[in-house]
Motif scaffolding. Sequence first.
Motif, PDB file in Angstrom:
ATOM      1  N   LYS A   1       0.839  -1.194   0.000  1.00  0.00           N
ATOM      2  CA  LYS A   1       0.000   0.000   0.000  1.00  0.00           C
ATOM      3  C   LYS A   1       0.875   1.247   0.000  1.00  0.00           C
ATOM      4  CE  LYS A   1      -1.868  -1.063   3.936  1.00  0.00           C
ATOM      5  NZ  LYS A   1      -2.695  -1.042   5.163  1.00  0.00           N
ATOM      6  N   THR A   2       0.321   2.315  -0.525  1.00  0.00           N
ATOM      7  CA  THR A   2       1.020   3.594  -0.598  1.00  0.00           C
ATOM      8  C   THR A   2       0.883   4.316   0.737  1.00  0.00           C
ATOM      9  OG1 THR A   2       0.411   3.726  -2.939  1.00  0.00           O
ATOM     10  CG2 THR A   2       1.252   5.726  -1.906  1.00  0.00           C
ATOM     11  N   ILE A   3       2.000   4.684   1.326  1.00  0.00           N
ATOM     12  CA  ILE A   3       1.920   5.427   2.584  1.00  0.00           C
ATOM     13  C   ILE A   3       2.334   6.885   2.403  1.00  0.00           C
ATOM     14  CG2 ILE A   3       2.184   3.445   4.094  1.00  0.00           C
ATOM     15  CD1 ILE A   3       5.106   3.999   4.307  1.00  0.00           C
ATOM     16  N   LEU A   4       2.940   7.204   1.260  1.00  0.00           N
ATOM     17  CA  LEU A   4       3.221   8.594   0.926  1.00  0.00           C
ATOM     18  C   LEU A   4       3.331   8.717  -0.582  1.00  0.00           C
ATOM     19  CD1 LEU A   4       4.072  11.528   1.797  1.00  0.00           C
ATOM     20  CD2 LEU A   4       6.426  10.738   1.598  1.00  0.00           C
ATOM     21  N   ALA A   5       2.622   9.675  -1.156  1.00  0.00           N
ATOM     22  CA  ALA A   5       2.719   9.979  -2.585  1.00  0.00           C
ATOM     23  C   ALA A   5       2.723  11.496  -2.705  1.00  0.00           C
ATOM     24  CB  ALA A   5       1.556   9.368  -3.363  1.00  0.00           C
ATOM     25  N   ARG A   6       3.898  12.047  -2.925  1.00  0.00           N
ATOM     26  CA  ARG A   6       4.032  13.498  -2.985  1.00  0.00           C
ATOM     27  C   ARG A   6       4.432  13.906  -4.397  1.00  0.00           C
ATOM     28  NH1 ARG A   6       3.843  16.982   0.709  1.00  0.00           N
ATOM     29  NH2 ARG A   6       3.908  15.361   2.297  1.00  0.00           N
ATOM     30  N   GLY A   7       3.654  14.826  -4.995  1.00  0.00           N
ATOM     31  CA  GLY A   7       3.925  15.242  -6.355  1.00  0.00           C
ATOM     32  C   GLY A   7       3.302  14.292  -7.354  1.00  0.00           C
ATOM     33  N   GLU A   8       4.013  14.018  -8.437  1.00  0.00           N
ATOM     34  CA  GLU A   8       3.509  13.153  -9.506  1.00  0.00           C
ATOM     35  C   GLU A   8       3.987  11.723  -9.299  1.00  0.00           C
ATOM     36  OE1 GLU A   8       3.825  12.686 -14.393  1.00  0.00           O
ATOM     37  OE2 GLU A   8       4.753  14.389 -13.367  1.00  0.00           O
ATOM     38  N   VAL A   9       3.070  10.854  -8.875  1.00  0.00           N
ATOM     39  CA  VAL A   9       3.384   9.439  -8.657  1.00  0.00           C
ATOM     40  C   VAL A   9       2.389   8.626  -9.469  1.00  0.00           C
ATOM     41  CG1 VAL A   9       3.703   7.590  -6.981  1.00  0.00           C
ATOM     42  CG2 VAL A   9       4.195   9.953  -6.330  1.00  0.00           C
TER      43      VAL A   9
ATOM     44  N   GLN B   1      -3.165   3.306 -16.583  1.00  0.00           N
ATOM     45  CA  GLN B   1      -2.413   4.141 -15.658  1.00  0.00           C
ATOM     46  C   GLN B   1      -3.334   4.742 -14.597  1.00  0.00           C
ATOM     47  OE1 GLN B   1      -0.419   7.016 -18.205  1.00  0.00           O
ATOM     48  NE2 GLN B   1       1.389   5.722 -18.329  1.00  0.00           N
ATOM     49  N   ARG B   2      -2.783   4.980 -13.424  1.00  0.00           N
ATOM     50  CA  ARG B   2      -3.535   5.623 -12.351  1.00  0.00           C
ATOM     51  C   ARG B   2      -2.585   6.436 -11.493  1.00  0.00           C
ATOM     52  NH1 ARG B   2      -2.323   0.488 -10.910  1.00  0.00           N
ATOM     53  NH2 ARG B   2      -1.818   0.068  -8.708  1.00  0.00           N
ATOM     54  N   ASN B   3      -3.055   7.555 -11.013  1.00  0.00           N
ATOM     55  CA  ASN B   3      -2.283   8.374 -10.100  1.00  0.00           C
ATOM     56  C   ASN B   3      -2.386   7.792  -8.699  1.00  0.00           C
ATOM     57  OD1 ASN B   3      -1.386  10.459 -11.918  1.00  0.00           O
ATOM     58  ND2 ASN B   3      -3.504  11.183 -11.967  1.00  0.00           N
ATOM     59  N   LEU B   4      -1.254   7.572  -8.054  1.00  0.00           N
ATOM     60  CA  LEU B   4      -1.265   6.997  -6.717  1.00  0.00           C
ATOM     61  C   LEU B   4      -1.378   8.090  -5.670  1.00  0.00           C
ATOM     62  CD1 LEU B   4       1.521   4.246  -6.900  1.00  0.00           C
ATOM     63  CD2 LEU B   4      -0.962   3.919  -6.897  1.00  0.00           C
ATOM     64  N   LYS B   5      -2.163   7.795  -4.663  1.00  0.00           N
ATOM     65  CA  LYS B   5      -2.265   8.674  -3.505  1.00  0.00           C
ATOM     66  C   LYS B   5      -2.180   7.818  -2.248  1.00  0.00           C
ATOM     67  CE  LYS B   5      -7.352   8.750  -3.559  1.00  0.00           C
ATOM     68  NZ  LYS B   5      -7.513   7.794  -4.650  1.00  0.00           N
ATOM     69  N   ARG B   6      -2.094   8.480  -1.115  1.00  0.00           N
ATOM     70  CA  ARG B   6      -1.947   7.795   0.162  1.00  0.00           C
ATOM     71  C   ARG B   6      -3.049   6.757   0.353  1.00  0.00           C
ATOM     72  NH1 ARG B   6      -3.103   9.741   5.787  1.00  0.00           N
ATOM     73  NH2 ARG B   6      -1.605   8.764   7.178  1.00  0.00           N
ATOM     74  N   ARG B   7      -2.679   5.571   0.838  1.00  0.00           N
ATOM     75  CA  ARG B   7      -3.536   4.416   1.113  1.00  0.00           C
ATOM     76  C   ARG B   7      -3.905   3.610  -0.135  1.00  0.00           C
ATOM     77  NH1 ARG B   7      -6.251   8.329   4.508  1.00  0.00           N
ATOM     78  NH2 ARG B   7      -5.649   8.063   6.681  1.00  0.00           N
ATOM     79  N   ASP B   8      -3.475   4.026  -1.332  1.00  0.00           N
ATOM     80  CA  ASP B   8      -3.766   3.256  -2.534  1.00  0.00           C
ATOM     81  C   ASP B   8      -2.950   1.961  -2.552  1.00  0.00           C
ATOM     82  OD1 ASP B   8      -5.587   5.025  -3.479  1.00  0.00           O
ATOM     83  OD2 ASP B   8      -4.316   5.875  -5.060  1.00  0.00           O
ATOM     84  N   THR B   9      -3.544   0.904  -3.105  1.00  0.00           N
ATOM     85  CA  THR B   9      -2.869  -0.386  -3.241  1.00  0.00           C
ATOM     86  C   THR B   9      -1.939  -0.377  -4.450  1.00  0.00           C
ATOM     87  OG1 THR B   9      -4.746  -1.542  -2.241  1.00  0.00           O
ATOM     88  CG2 THR B   9      -3.212  -2.870  -3.540  1.00  0.00           C
ATOM     89  N   VAL B  10      -0.787  -1.013  -4.320  1.00  0.00           N
ATOM     90  CA  VAL B  10       0.086  -1.267  -5.460  1.00  0.00           C
ATOM     91  C   VAL B  10       0.121  -2.775  -5.675  1.00  0.00           C
ATOM     92  CG1 VAL B  10       1.484   0.799  -5.273  1.00  0.00           C
ATOM     93  CG2 VAL B  10       2.124  -1.201  -3.953  1.00  0.00           C
TER      94      VAL B  10
ATOM     95  N   ILE C   1       6.011   1.786 -11.381  1.00  0.00           N
ATOM     96  CA  ILE C   1       5.744   3.030 -10.659  1.00  0.00           C
ATOM     97  C   ILE C   1       6.790   4.067 -11.034  1.00  0.00           C
ATOM     98  CG2 ILE C   1       5.503   4.081  -8.377  1.00  0.00           C
ATOM     99  CD1 ILE C   1       4.843   1.220  -7.359  1.00  0.00           C
ATOM    100  N   THR C   2       6.324   5.271 -11.348  1.00  0.00           N
ATOM    101  CA  THR C   2       7.222   6.353 -11.692  1.00  0.00           C
ATOM    102  C   THR C   2       6.932   7.567 -10.813  1.00  0.00           C
ATOM    103  OG1 THR C   2       5.720   7.157 -13.426  1.00  0.00           O
ATOM    104  CG2 THR C   2       7.443   5.614 -14.089  1.00  0.00           C
ATOM    105  N   THR C   3       7.984   8.308 -10.497  1.00  0.00           N
ATOM    106  CA  THR C   3       7.848   9.572  -9.770  1.00  0.00           C
ATOM    107  C   THR C   3       8.409  10.693 -10.638  1.00  0.00           C
ATOM    108  OG1 THR C   3       9.992   9.274  -8.678  1.00  0.00           O
ATOM    109  CG2 THR C   3       8.046   8.474  -7.508  1.00  0.00           C
ATOM    110  N   GLY C   4       7.774  11.858 -10.579  1.00  0.00           N
ATOM    111  CA  GLY C   4       8.199  12.986 -11.393  1.00  0.00           C
ATOM    112  C   GLY C   4       9.183  13.887 -10.680  1.00  0.00           C
TER     113      GLY C   4
END
Length: 376
Positions: A27-35, A45-54, A60-63
């Motif tokens: 699970k995502t515990i931090l997604a800051r910016g473009e994740v 494709q989907r934008n990940l945010k806090r609590r989202d499942t991976v 996974i890419t970060t900007g």
Amino acid sequence: MKHLIPALATLLCVSFLSQANTVAAGKTILARGEVLATDASSAQQRNLKRRDTVFGVDRITTGEKSKAQFSMSDGGLIALKENSELNIASYEFDTATQQGSASIELIKGGLRSISGVIKKNGGAYNVKTPVGSIGIRGTHFELQLLGGDMYVAVWDGAIDLTLNDQSVVSLGSNEPFSFAHITSLGDVIKTTQAPAVFTQNIVAINSDNEANSESEQQSLAADNTSENNTDADTLLADVYVEQQFQALSNASLIDQIAQRQGILNYQATRFDVLSSLGEVSDFSMSMSVDFDNGTVPDGEISFNDAGGNWYAAYSGFIDLTKLDLAVTFASHNNNKAAGEIDAIFLNNADTITGDFSLSEISNPAVNASGAFRLEP
């Protein structure tokens, strides 16, 4: 219409089977910016945010100026730096048997990882990189790809890196070196000091020294609030460092922090402060934590010594079980000051403990530092 209904039914069936065969990796515990997460099987494709499942099929890419942190299904931790790309080739863990295997690939950028139960119980855990494949021997390590080169830091445990020419580089515990720089030509430069690309300061603690429980460490901190104890700040700092490492490895605490909601205001309940100008009085400290957004919108420190009032304002964000804080303004009486603050969560995120240091910019010899404990 008659032809459309079977087609829709087939599409729904395929979608259901695809989801059923997709394994939740964490699970995502931090997604800051473009994740961004891209499903390798469907290219969705989907934008990940806090609590989202991976999932075990995600890339996974970060900007730019972005970062992400994940709590994996076996309790392991993965943190991605900005401009990074990570392929979760597979990540399977059976909670009943406590067995599993994992394979991930760092394509670009950097990551920090703490292995979980899979490796602890002898399962296969493999990390692929452009310069070779890493086998883990129970560890906390960090990788950074930069200009065709790869930098490696082993903060705890050990790794075996099999390079593309099949030579093996071993780093970490019971090895002469814990850090290495592998060039794009395959040259290996081992060092005893962390390469400059690793900006954080992680202190590795041998498992033989981890006998003190969390409550025992807190008791040590609580027992050293006397202003007459000149070693109190050193002892509290040592306790804090050990707490930091242990908390970083505590997957259950990370889950508890991830489940928190709303804004919680913390106040100082215990503290120990030393000033270069002598006795300190009227200490107060507050911190506001926004768990929904993973931020620290504001915080303040204030106290007096013989030279006048010390004041510091700060803000930051949640980083796993610690708080990444920055002093935004500081002063001592009428003089501008600068400082640093470090803090971590404990006790199901009901406690924040840490330390700080402040000094006048024009006269650094005038300074103050201390340790603190905050509670709602």
